[in-house]
Write a protein that holds these residues in place. Structure first.
Motif, PDB file in Angstrom:
ATOM      1  N   PRO A  33       7.795  -0.686  -3.813  1.00 35.63           N
ATOM      2  CA  PRO A  33       7.500   0.172  -2.661  1.00 35.63           C
ATOM      3  C   PRO A  33       6.196   0.925  -2.897  1.00 35.63           C
ATOM      4  O   PRO A  33       5.884   1.329  -4.013  1.00 35.63           O
ATOM      5  N   GLN A  34       5.456   1.107  -1.853  1.00 33.10           N
ATOM      6  CA  GLN A  34       4.203   1.840  -1.944  1.00 33.10           C
ATOM      7  C   GLN A  34       4.495   3.334  -1.834  1.00 33.10           C
ATOM      8  O   GLN A  34       5.307   3.753  -1.010  1.00 33.10           O
ATOM      9  N   PRO A  35       3.865   4.138  -2.677  1.00 30.01           N
ATOM     10  CA  PRO A  35       4.106   5.583  -2.568  1.00 30.01           C
ATOM     11  C   PRO A  35       3.605   6.100  -1.225  1.00 30.01           C
ATOM     12  O   PRO A  35       2.524   5.737  -0.768  1.00 30.01           O
ATOM     13  N   THR A  36       4.418   6.936  -0.625  1.00 27.84           N
ATOM     14  CA  THR A  36       4.048   7.464   0.677  1.00 27.84           C
ATOM     15  C   THR A  36       3.535   8.890   0.577  1.00 27.84           C
ATOM     16  O   THR A  36       2.927   9.381   1.514  1.00 27.84           O
ATOM     17  N   TYR A  37       3.800   9.564  -0.567  1.00 27.76           N
ATOM     18  CA  TYR A  37       3.399  10.959  -0.699  1.00 27.76           C
ATOM     19  C   TYR A  37       2.941  11.204  -2.120  1.00 27.76           C
ATOM     20  O   TYR A  37       3.616  10.834  -3.070  1.00 27.76           O
ATOM     21  N   LYS A  38       1.795  11.810  -2.260  1.00 25.56           N
ATOM     22  CA  LYS A  38       1.307  12.197  -3.573  1.00 25.56           C
ATOM     23  C   LYS A  38       0.972  13.676  -3.515  1.00 25.56           C
ATOM     24  O   LYS A  38       0.134  14.099  -2.718  1.00 25.56           O
TER      25      LYS A  38
END
Length: 132
Positions: free
Chosen positions: A29-34
């Motif tokens: 999964p691609q990170p949605t929040y950093k």
């Protein structure tokens, strides 16, 4: 003849749609929040002469680089101090230093122990039998 060709084309389409490795790992999964880096600062120290405990640490971060040090009183009487810097580029870099001279007594006494306090739990209720 047309039906046979349509069936062959349908079978080829189904065969091509099936994944080649059905048991492979799922896609990451691609990170949605950093979160943005947050600066912080903390320190603590413990010194108990009766038990011989003496240690502490302090640390400061600007959100990208962490700088700090910690000290520990060693059993041989020396004090160990570690100064460190950590970041994403250089990793963890530490400099260790010792203060004092190691002490090794010629006579050993009994171990320091603490007498435990008596433990006598008393129930807060009085159980009553449920039968007569």
């Amino acid at each position: 003849m047309f039906t046979k060709a349509a069936v062959v084309v349908a079978l080829i389409g189904v065969a091509l749609a099936v994944p080649t490795d059905p048991y492979g790992a799922p896609p990451k999964p691609q990170p949605t929040y950093k979160a943005e880096p947050m600066p912080y600062e903390f320190a603590y120290g413990v010194k108990d002469d009766y038990a011989g405990t003496d240690f502490g640490q302090n640390e400061v971060s600007d959100g990208n680089t962490v700088k700090g040090s910690y000290t520990v009183q060693l059993p041989d009487g020396r004090k160990q101090t570690v100064n460190y810097v950590a970041d994403h580029y250089g990793g963890y870099r530490a400099e260790v230093s010792y203060y004092g001279e190691a002490q090794y007594p010629h006579e050993y006494g009994p171990a320091i122990t603490f007498k435990p306090k008596a433990y006598n739990p008393q129930p807060s209720y009085q159980p009553q039998p449920s039968y007569h």
